[in-house]
Design a protein around this motif. Structure first.
Motif, PDB file in Angstrom:
ATOM      1  N   VAL A   1       0.842  -1.206   0.000  1.00 19.01           N
ATOM      2  CA  VAL A   1       0.000   0.000   0.000  1.00 19.01           C
ATOM      3  C   VAL A   1       0.873   1.250   0.000  1.00 19.01           C
ATOM      4  CG1 VAL A   1      -1.620   1.355   1.388  1.00 19.01           C
ATOM      5  CG2 VAL A   1      -2.011  -1.081   1.064  1.00 19.01           C
ATOM      6  N   GLU A   2       1.922   1.255   0.848  1.00 16.98           N
ATOM      7  CA  GLU A   2       2.798   2.416   0.921  1.00 16.98           C
ATOM      8  C   GLU A   2       3.496   2.658  -0.410  1.00 16.98           C
ATOM      9  OE1 GLU A   2       3.078   4.647   3.338  1.00 16.98           O
ATOM     10  OE2 GLU A   2       1.428   3.534   4.295  1.00 16.98           O
TER      11      GLU A   2
ATOM     12  N   LYS B   1       0.998   4.040  -2.897  1.00 17.64           N
ATOM     13  CA  LYS B   1       0.696   5.455  -2.650  1.00 17.64           C
ATOM     14  C   LYS B   1       1.824   6.364  -3.147  1.00 17.64           C
ATOM     15  CE  LYS B   1      -2.310   4.966   1.381  1.00 17.64           C
ATOM     16  NZ  LYS B   1      -2.406   5.188   2.844  1.00 17.64           N
TER      17      LYS B   1
ATOM     18  N   ALA C   1      -7.394  -1.213   0.849  1.00 16.88           N
ATOM     19  CA  ALA C   1      -6.511  -0.058   1.001  1.00 16.88           C
ATOM     20  C   ALA C   1      -7.311   1.189   1.375  1.00 16.88           C
ATOM     21  CB  ALA C   1      -5.738   0.178  -0.293  1.00 16.88           C
ATOM     22  N   LYS C   2      -8.457   1.386   0.707  1.00 16.47           N
ATOM     23  CA  LYS C   2      -9.301   2.550   1.022  1.00 16.47           C
ATOM     24  C   LYS C   2      -9.904   2.418   2.413  1.00 16.47           C
ATOM     25  CE  LYS C   2     -10.433   3.568  -3.791  1.00 16.47           C
ATOM     26  NZ  LYS C   2     -11.469   3.541  -4.846  1.00 16.47           N
ATOM     27  N   LYS C   3     -10.278   1.184   2.770  1.00 16.94           N
ATOM     28  CA  LYS C   3     -10.852   0.940   4.096  1.00 16.94           C
ATOM     29  C   LYS C   3      -9.820   1.235   5.184  1.00 16.94           C
ATOM     30  CE  LYS C   3     -13.746  -2.468   6.413  1.00 16.94           C
ATOM     31  NZ  LYS C   3     -13.199  -3.291   7.418  1.00 16.94           N
ATOM     32  N   GLN C   4      -8.580   0.807   4.949  1.00 21.07           N
ATOM     33  CA  GLN C   4      -7.513   1.053   5.918  1.00 21.07           C
ATOM     34  C   GLN C   4      -7.279   2.551   6.095  1.00 21.07           C
ATOM     35  OE1 GLN C   4      -3.642   0.706   4.555  1.00 21.07           O
ATOM     36  NE2 GLN C   4      -2.684   0.259   6.525  1.00 21.07           N
ATOM     37  N   GLU C   5      -7.347   3.288   4.986  1.00 27.42           N
ATOM     38  CA  GLU C   5      -7.120   4.739   5.041  1.00 27.42           C
ATOM     39  C   GLU C   5      -8.198   5.416   5.899  1.00 27.42           C
ATOM     40  OE1 GLU C   5      -5.158   8.233   4.402  1.00 27.42           O
ATOM     41  OE2 GLU C   5      -4.511   6.231   3.771  1.00 27.42           O
ATOM     42  N   LYS C   6      -9.453   4.964   5.736  1.00 28.09           N
ATOM     43  CA  LYS C   6     -10.558   5.558   6.505  1.00 28.09           C
ATOM     44  C   LYS C   6     -10.460   5.242   7.983  1.00 28.09           C
ATOM     45  CE  LYS C   6     -13.979   5.548   2.758  1.00 28.09           C
ATOM     46  NZ  LYS C   6     -15.242   4.941   2.277  1.00 28.09           N
TER      47      LYS C   6
ATOM     48  N   LYS D   1      -7.741   4.863   9.748  1.00 26.67           N
ATOM     49  CA  LYS D   1      -6.550   5.394  10.407  1.00 26.67           C
ATOM     50  C   LYS D   1      -6.953   6.405  11.480  1.00 26.67           C
ATOM     51  CE  LYS D   1      -2.652   5.087   7.231  1.00 26.67           C
ATOM     52  NZ  LYS D   1      -1.731   5.891   6.404  1.00 26.67           N
TER      53      LYS D   1
END
Length: 203
Positions: A166-167, A170, A194-199, A201
């Motif tokens: 993911v990093e 990005k 990945a989008k779920k993880q971002e939300k 955080k």
């Protein structure tokens, strides 16, 4: 030619109570080879064993079912099929759980009239109960969601390589497809997680 007795059993794929129905039919002396079993929904009559039964059953034969909802659970369909069997095919039907639904008895006008009334009431009750079950399930799901209960299967654990991929994605070092392949994940799953993880955080 003597009439033949047949039995019909239907269970949904989620329930396994055919043994109870089969025992009830055998108690009436129906031979095993004359008992037809479908394991699927009763929403319509396009069922393999039921259709096989229709090809074999003839005028003056007797069809036994444990209860009216074994034929189906849709009010209009049950009534239409009942009339098709008894009027067009001239087959007798016996519902074991409801002695009033026995077309061998009361073939006079009053007997037929009473039998039709009982059939309509029971068909309506069967369909109404099905609707109530669906409503209770929907209400239960809504209540569970309101309590924060997660429904369905838990998501698969993320591979250890996911966070690094993911990093790099990005930073533009990897394309989405390359990042997904690095994690052995489908591209759509990679983007979703990945989008779920971002939300999720912390701020």
């Amino acid at each position: 030619m003597a009439n033949t007795d047949y039995g019909y059993i239907r269970v949904s794929t989620r329930e396994q109570n055919e043994a109870r129905q089969k025992l009830a039919l055998r108690a009436f002396g129906i031979p095993e080879q004359n008992i037809y079993l479908d394991k699927q929904s009763g929403k319509d009559f396009d069922r393999p064993q039921y259709q096989a039964l229709l090809r074999r059953i003839k005028k003056d034969d007797v069809l036994y079912v444990k209860s009216i909802d074994r034929l189906g659970r849709n009010y209009d369909e049950i009534l239409a099929q009942w009339r098709y069997l008894t009027k067009d095919r001239e087959v007798d039907i016996v519902v074991l759980d409801m002695p009033l639904l026995d077309t061998r008895r009361g073939k006079d006008l009053m007997g037929t009239f009473l039998g039709d009334i009982v059939l309509q009431v029971l068909s309506f009750v069967a369909e109404n109960e099905r609707s109530n079950i669906r409503q209770r399930q929907a209400e239960g799901i809504a209540a569970a969601k309101a309590r924060g209960v997660r429904l369905g299967r838990p998501p698969k654990p993320l591979p250890k390589s996911f966070f690094l991929a993911v990093e790099r994605w990005k930073k533009g070092e990897l394309s989405g497809k390359q990042a997904a392949e690095a994690c052995s994940m489908p591209v759509s799953s990679f983007y979703y997680r990945a989008k779920k993880q971002e939300k999720e955080k912390p701020l």
